[in-house]
Design an enzyme around this catalytic site. Sequence first.
Site, PDB file in Angstrom:
ATOM      1  N   ASP A 234      34.095  23.475  36.104  1.00  8.30           N
ATOM      2  CA  ASP A 234      33.964  24.576  37.054  1.00  8.30           C
ATOM      3  C   ASP A 234      33.723  25.878  36.300  1.00  8.30           C
ATOM      4  O   ASP A 234      34.605  26.388  35.606  1.00  8.30           O
ATOM      5  CB  ASP A 234      35.230  24.693  37.907  1.00  8.30           C
ATOM      6  CG  ASP A 234      35.088  25.789  38.955  1.00  8.30           C
ATOM      7  OD1 ASP A 234      34.388  25.552  39.956  1.00  8.30           O
ATOM      8  OD2 ASP A 234      35.656  26.873  38.747  1.00  8.30           O
TER       9      ASP A 234
ATOM     10  N   TYR B 203      32.722  34.584  34.595  1.00  5.46           N
ATOM     11  CA  TYR B 203      33.657  34.230  33.534  1.00  5.46           C
ATOM     12  C   TYR B 203      33.162  34.719  32.172  1.00  5.46           C
ATOM     13  O   TYR B 203      33.934  34.766  31.208  1.00  5.46           O
ATOM     14  CB  TYR B 203      33.884  32.719  33.484  1.00  5.46           C
ATOM     15  CG  TYR B 203      34.467  32.130  34.759  1.00  5.46           C
ATOM     16  CD1 TYR B 203      35.012  32.947  35.751  1.00  5.46           C
ATOM     17  CD2 TYR B 203      34.482  30.758  34.977  1.00  5.46           C
ATOM     18  CE1 TYR B 203      35.542  32.419  36.913  1.00  5.46           C
ATOM     19  CE2 TYR B 203      35.009  30.220  36.136  1.00  5.46           C
ATOM     20  CZ  TYR B 203      35.530  31.044  37.107  1.00  5.46           C
ATOM     21  OH  TYR B 203      36.041  30.508  38.258  1.00  5.46           O
TER      22      TYR B 203
ATOM     23  N   LYS C  42      28.703  29.758  39.942  1.00  3.82           N
ATOM     24  CA  LYS C  42      28.853  30.579  41.144  1.00  3.82           C
ATOM     25  C   LYS C  42      27.967  31.823  41.109  1.00  3.82           C
ATOM     26  O   LYS C  42      27.701  32.389  40.036  1.00  3.82           O
ATOM     27  CB  LYS C  42      30.320  30.994  41.301  1.00  3.82           C
ATOM     28  CG  LYS C  42      31.290  29.810  41.306  1.00  3.82           C
ATOM     29  CD  LYS C  42      32.730  30.263  41.424  1.00  3.82           C
ATOM     30  CE  LYS C  42      33.684  29.113  41.215  1.00  3.82           C
ATOM     31  NZ  LYS C  42      33.779  28.690  39.809  1.00  3.82           N
TER      32      LYS C  42
ATOM     33  N   HIS D 168      30.605  33.157  45.190  1.00  4.62           N
ATOM     34  CA  HIS D 168      31.920  33.323  44.574  1.00  4.62           C
ATOM     35  C   HIS D 168      32.920  34.026  45.506  1.00  4.62           C
ATOM     36  O   HIS D 168      34.079  33.618  45.594  1.00  4.62           O
ATOM     37  CB  HIS D 168      31.767  34.107  43.271  1.00  4.62           C
ATOM     38  CG  HIS D 168      32.865  33.860  42.292  1.00  4.62           C
ATOM     39  ND1 HIS D 168      32.677  33.903  40.932  1.00  4.62           N
ATOM     40  CD2 HIS D 168      34.179  33.573  42.462  1.00  4.62           C
ATOM     41  CE1 HIS D 168      33.819  33.647  40.320  1.00  4.62           C
ATOM     42  NE2 HIS D 168      34.749  33.455  41.222  1.00  4.62           N
TER      43      HIS D 168
END
Length: 643
Positions: free
Chosen positions: A365, A370, A399, A432
């Site tokens: 994931d 990130y 995302k 997201h």
Amino acid sequence: KYTRLFENINESVPIEGKLSQEAFISLLAQHKAILIRPSEGEKIDVDDFGSFIAGLDLERYPYIGGAAPRRIIPVNVPGGDEMVYTANEAPPDQLIPFHHELAQVLNPPQFIFFYCDQPSETGGETALIDSTMVYRYANDNFPDFMDKLKKYGARYIRTMPAEDDPASPIGRSFYNTYQVSTKEEVETKLNAVQGLEYKWLQDGSLRVASEAIPAVRCIEQEHNHAIYQWTFHNSVIAAFLGWDDCRNDRKKAIRFGNDETMDECVLEAIAKFMEDNKISYKWQKGDFFCLHNRLVMHSRNSYTGTRRVYAAMFGDTKVDMSNPNSPHPNASLKISDPTTFGLWRLDNPEETVYQAIKNGYRRLDSACDYGNEEASGRGIRRAIGEGICTREELYITTKLWNTYHDPSHVPMAMDKSLKDLGLDYVDEYLIHFPISMEFVPFDKKYPPEWSNLEGNMVIVPNDINKTWKAMEALVDSGQTHQIGLSNFNCQHIRQVLSTAKIRPSTLQVECHPHLSQEKLIRFARDEGMRVSVFSPMGATSYISLDMATKDDALFDNNVIKSIAEKHKKTPAQIMLRWAVQRNTIPISKSSSAGRMQENKNLLDFYLHKEDVYAISSLNKNRRYNDPGVFCEAAFGTFCPIYE
């Protein structure tokens, strides 16, 4: 009333009206085995038993391939011909060893039913054992044996007479075993099975060595129920202990699928564990047992006096119980392994992702926010390059960030993630957050996080349905196989569904014992979506961000700790298993290879009803990842989305 035979044998739960097929499937998926006992004074006979099982509308299962002689018991219900049999009629002084019914064939029955017409004077219990418990014992104590059993399966060797031999517990004739009337018909059936060997003996009997049959199975999802348990799914111990008569030597009745012999000491130890841990429930006249044959092994204790116990076996449901709200035609709500490795806040993304794949994770994931997709992509490509896995074996999610909701920016964001990951496609692309923010050029700041170039969080008007339409175009282009949502509430989901041509495949949300999200999860599942959950162990990842305190940590919670001690598991495994049994996909992470394996080791036990209830009762609607809180604190922008 029904009783959960493996969980709380002292509790009886009333059955209101007729037990529906859906309710029955749910009970067996959750509890594996139930006893149904008539109310006091209620008289039940074999016709009532036949009516009960016929009313469940399950697929009939012909008794082909079994070793035990049986007689058909007529029942006066529509379609009752050859529905009910005698249970194994082995001599009463003989114990019938534990087995999954017909596990020596490739497609054994799914459900087994027993009805007691006459209990014996002493003994005669239909003893049960949880097959997952047996798997765990064997896997923990004899890993080499289990590795071979998983890899090669088992071959069963049995010599069958031309006529039924009632003096033998495995005395069924080859004519009845294969439901034929001539030797030519027998040979036609046997010749059609690749890998099976047979030989006609001088006395007219038939010796058959089966093809390699899977002997360890992972039971995944059944209809809308998450089971996810390894099982010792075979008749190995039954053959080793019980396939013994004037024609058969029990010690020669079983071997690995590659024809290696099995260690007798290992088989004896597993058999002793079964005997020491079995549940023997004394029959009363009119009792029904309902067993999930893929999760439960049964046996019969020796007895004295007259005993009449009848049996029936069935396959799956006749009716399609899948969710009609399935997403894209190529999408499936079913997954083989729910454990997922999360890529948020990794210290060394390349090495950690590589190690996660090396330690068995196949679901990853990610997200552009990130800030580690380039490094994560290197770890993925390294694992693929070394032959640890193929790209097709991985399920990779990333995302769409808040600053790219404008339809013209969606494909640009997808292209950027694919380039950074070094992939041609992702398996799933999620929106997201349901928060549309001012666009930040890729070459000016990436990932843009929560603020623009001036350091301000600026929310902009946007039609999320137009964003979704641009997401659908990514499916059409092959850049992602499925599309979904993250951090959306019920009304957000309804908004997307109102115009969606491709329904969302997944909803990803925060969920843990302090935030159980029961209504949201139910709504998403009803709408045909998988539910993946981040932060399944609660506050841990947020303490260092000052978004939670040590007092919020669940690892030291007394309820969690006591359940962990009960199942001889860690608190982390208990919380992850709780997530799995709620039909959600937990996302966990660790930089430690040992902890990675620990977090994956969830399929050799299950939580009882009382365990799940106790953990769910810890809910206090405590949300740690809440834009309605941290956006105002960090950027001065009030941005609630869950209210």
